[in-house]
Scaffold this motif. Structure first.
Motif, short mmCIF file in Angstrom:
data_model
loop_
_atom_site.label_atom_id
_atom_site.label_comp_id
_atom_site.label_asym_id
_atom_site.label_seq_id
_atom_site.Cartn_x
_atom_site.Cartn_y
_atom_site.Cartn_z
N ASP A 298 0.76 -1.23 0.28
CA ASP A 298 0.31 -0.35 0.04
C ASP A 298 0.52 1.56 0.19
OD1 ASP A 298 -2.05 -1.66 -0.39
OD2 ASP A 298 -2.85 -0.98 1.56
N GLU A 299 1.85 1.32 0.60
CA GLU A 299 3.19 2.31 0.33
C GLU A 299 3.88 2.66 -0.45
OE1 GLU A 299 3.61 4.07 3.72
OE2 GLU A 299 5.13 5.12 2.42
N LEU A 300 3.96 1.28 -1.08
CA LEU A 300 4.38 1.49 -2.42
C LEU A 300 3.47 2.50 -3.07
CD1 LEU A 300 6.74 0.97 -4.50
CD2 LEU A 300 6.55 -1.11 -4.54
N HIS A 301 2.48 1.76 -3.45
CA HIS A 301 1.10 2.07 -4.35
C HIS A 301 1.51 3.79 -3.68
CE1 HIS A 301 -3.34 3.05 -5.23
NE2 HIS A 301 -2.94 2.52 -5.57
N SER A 302 1.17 4.12 -3.12
CA SER A 302 0.65 5.68 -2.46
C SER A 302 2.20 7.09 -2.93
CB SER A 302 1.03 6.29 -0.87
OG SER A 302 -0.21 4.97 0.32
N ARG A 303 3.17 5.50 -2.49
CA ARG A 303 4.66 6.49 -2.90
C ARG A 303 4.71 6.63 -4.43
NH1 ARG A 303 9.68 4.66 1.14
NH2 ARG A 303 8.80 5.57 2.38
N LEU A 304 4.54 5.88 -5.44
CA LEU A 304 3.90 6.07 -6.94
C LEU A 304 3.42 6.89 -7.17
CD1 LEU A 304 4.68 2.19 -7.56
CD2 LEU A 304 6.16 4.00 -8.59
N GLU A 305 2.64 6.94 -6.97
CA GLU A 305 1.49 7.87 -7.00
C GLU A 305 1.85 9.75 -6.74
OE1 GLU A 305 -2.45 6.61 -5.82
OE2 GLU A 305 -2.77 8.69 -5.16
N GLU A 306 2.68 9.75 -5.70
CA GLU A 306 2.81 10.83 -5.61
C GLU A 306 3.75 11.56 -6.28
OE1 GLU A 306 5.01 10.76 -1.72
OE2 GLU A 306 3.14 10.41 -0.79
N GLU A 307 4.36 10.37 -7.40
CA GLU A 307 5.22 10.75 -8.51
C GLU A 307 4.43 10.78 -10.25
OE1 GLU A 307 8.75 10.80 -8.13
OE2 GLU A 307 8.42 10.35 -6.39
N ASN A 308 2.90 10.53 -9.57
CA ASN A 308 2.40 10.71 -10.49
C ASN A 308 2.27 9.66 -11.76
OD1 ASN A 308 -0.21 12.11 -10.98
ND2 ASN A 308 1.23 13.34 -12.28
N ILE A 309 2.48 8.40 -11.12
CA ILE A 309 2.32 7.09 -11.49
C ILE A 309 1.34 5.92 -10.97
CG2 ILE A 309 4.07 5.02 -11.94
CD1 ILE A 309 6.16 6.12 -11.29
N PHE A 310 0.29 5.76 -11.89
CA PHE A 310 -0.68 5.16 -11.14
C PHE A 310 -0.48 3.84 -11.04
CE2 PHE A 310 -1.71 9.66 -11.64
CZ PHE A 310 -2.30 9.80 -10.83
N ALA A 343 -3.60 -11.13 -2.73
CA ALA A 343 -4.14 -10.08 -3.00
C ALA A 343 -3.71 -9.02 -2.13
CB ALA A 343 -5.67 -10.86 -2.89
N SER A 344 -2.74 -9.17 -0.76
CA SER A 344 -2.18 -8.53 -0.37
C SER A 344 -0.74 -7.64 -0.64
CB SER A 344 -2.35 -9.06 1.18
OG SER A 344 -0.75 -9.43 0.96
N GLN A 345 -0.53 -8.53 -1.62
CA GLN A 345 0.95 -8.16 -2.48
C GLN A 345 0.71 -7.89 -3.88
OE1 GLN A 345 3.67 -11.69 -2.13
NE2 GLN A 345 3.50 -11.26 0.51
N ILE A 346 -0.24 -8.02 -4.40
CA ILE A 346 0.33 -7.28 -5.87
C ILE A 346 -0.18 -6.34 -6.43
CG2 ILE A 346 -2.19 -7.53 -6.68
CD1 ILE A 346 -0.96 -10.06 -8.21
N LEU A 347 0.15 -6.23 -6.90
CA LEU A 347 0.62 -4.35 -7.96
C LEU A 347 0.50 -4.22 -9.38
CD1 LEU A 347 0.22 -1.20 -6.22
CD2 LEU A 347 2.29 -1.50 -6.76
N CYS A 348 -0.10 -4.27 -10.37
CA CYS A 348 -0.35 -4.18 -10.92
C CYS A 348 0.73 -2.52 -11.48
CB CYS A 348 -1.62 -4.28 -12.00
SG CYS A 348 -1.93 -6.41 -11.80
N LEU A 349 1.54 -2.88 -12.84
CA LEU A 349 2.40 -2.18 -13.76
C LEU A 349 1.73 -1.26 -14.40
CD1 LEU A 349 6.04 -2.83 -12.70
CD2 LEU A 349 4.41 -2.28 -11.00
N PRO A 350 1.98 -0.15 -14.49
CA PRO A 350 1.42 0.76 -16.40
C PRO A 350 2.06 -0.88 -17.87
CG PRO A 350 2.34 2.50 -15.19
CD PRO A 350 2.64 1.33 -13.81
N LEU A 351 0.84 -0.64 -18.29
CA LEU A 351 1.30 -1.83 -19.12
C LEU A 351 0.97 -1.39 -20.47
CD1 LEU A 351 2.48 -5.12 -19.12
CD2 LEU A 351 1.48 -4.47 -21.43
#
Ligand SMILES: *Cc1c(COP(=O)(O)O)cnc(C)c1O
Length: 370
Positions: A298-310, A343-351
């Protein structure tokens, strides 16, 4: 100043030059739906491309799955399925009149685990509805074997599996029917749309009738059908998209390959998405953020979002944790340890096919900081 946003996906459009002649045809003819000429051409071109014989085009995969279940006679009882999917998988089971029963998934393929099914079978069990998650093929032999032993039908939610091949054969040839989605965010889109792949012409025609209010050739309704037809505009988009699909798939493979090369050495961050599989469509690029990684998922997801990476927590939460399903006995977290962990670890990257290298490198550089 914030950098340009980069989204997890970007809908692919056909070239306008490929679509305009088809639209002119539709405008001249004024046939907008009801098994029109463009739809018939798209259906035939699509079955050639996919390497399957019988296709019913529909308005979307959710309705397509409901019709497939209805046609297979699964309108009551229980259907064993995966909790690690888009919610429409379970909604379709409920809308058809049956009840989903959740079985755990395989930690490598992220698909329904054939060894977890037998314990859940009851006299009410009618069918299996597995998903080829992220376009990675299910253990179709394992599933067919369990199903055969217990007299169950197998229908596939193939929403992610456009163009996926294994051993030179379309993955859509497995099971009694498979349902593709052509939603805007899928590998292949018709804005909205879908297809039911079946084994024989009689079933195709029966699904076509169910998608058109249940009308038979005489114009009388002989079943309680609905309106799930694909219209001519979507069919035209589909025909035009087919012209470029090989480039689209090649571009997706390049993006996935670059992630794989650049990210494979980051400790405690793994890429379950198998690259290099012949006939894979690279529907998504999921990473698993291990519990001992420097930051939580969740932290990684938010930090990426701060960089405008969704990025997208996909699939999270599990379907079995959602309001309409969480009170089912099989939704008990104790029975779904693998699905919960993933489900608790997954994060899909831009593709997406036109994700350019500098933009992809922004995503990669951020991850390499860890
Ligand atoms: C997108 C999706 C669906 C629903 O498809 P629609 O065409 O939007 O109805 C069903 N199952 C899965 C796994 C999906 O990703």
């Amino acid at each position: 100043m914030k950098k340009q946003p980069v989204y997890v996906t970007r809908s692919n459009l056909p070239a306008l030059a490929d679509i305009i002649p088809l639209l002119e045809e539709i405008w001249d003819r004024r046939i907008l739906t009801n098994n029109g000429p463009v739809l018939q051409r798209f259906e035939s071109a699509l079955s050639d491309y996919l390497g399957v014989e019988h296709i019913s085009l529909v308005a979307n995969a959710t309705l397509g799955t409901v019709l497939a279940m209805q046609q297979a006679g699964i309108t009551s009882g229980e259907v064993i399925t995966t909790p690690f999917s888009f919610v429409a998988t379970s909604h379709a089971i409920k809308l058809a009149g049956a009840t989903p029963v959740f079985a755990d998934i395989d930690p490598i393929t992220l698909n329904l685990d054939p060894t977890k099914i037998e314990a859940l079978i009851t006299p009410q069990t009618k069918a299996l509805l597995p998903v080829h998650t992220f376009g990675v093929p299910c253990d179709t032999d394992g599933l067919a074997e369990v199903a055969h032993r217990h007299g169950l039908k197998v229908l596939y939610d193939a929403a992610h599996a456009f163009g996926v091949h294994r051993n030179g054969q379309s993955i859509l040839r497995h099971g009694e029917m498979s349902v593709l989605s052509f939603h805007a965010t899928k590998v292949f889109n018709t804005f909205e749309g879908g297809a039911v792949i079946v084994r024989d012409r009689e079933t195709k025609l029966a699904i076509d009738r169910l998608a058109n209010f249940g009308f038979d050739a005489t114009g009388a309704a002989n079943a309680i059908g609905m309106n799930a037809k694909m219209n001519e505009f979507s069919a035209a988009i589909g025909l035009a998209q087919l012209c470029r699909i090989d480039e689209v798939l090649a571009d997706r493979a390049c993006v996935a390959q670059r992630y794989m090369e650049q990210l494979s050495n980051i400790r405690r961050l793994s890429c379950p998405s198998p690259t290099g599989i012949v006939g894979h469509n690279h529907y998504a690029f999921p990473i698993l953020v291990g519990s001992d990684f420097h930051v939580s998922r969740d932290e990684l997801h938010s930090r990426l979002e701060e960089e405008n990476i969704f990025t997208r927590k996909y699939f999270y939460p599990l379907i079995s944790d959602m309001e309409p399903y969480k009170s089912l006995a099989s939704a008990n977290p104790a029975g779904l340890p693998v699905a919960r962990k993933i489900a608790s670890q997954i994060l899909c990257l831009p593709l997406y096919p036109d994700l350019d290298i500098p933009t992809q490198d922004r995503v990669i550089e951020h991850l390499l900081r860890y």
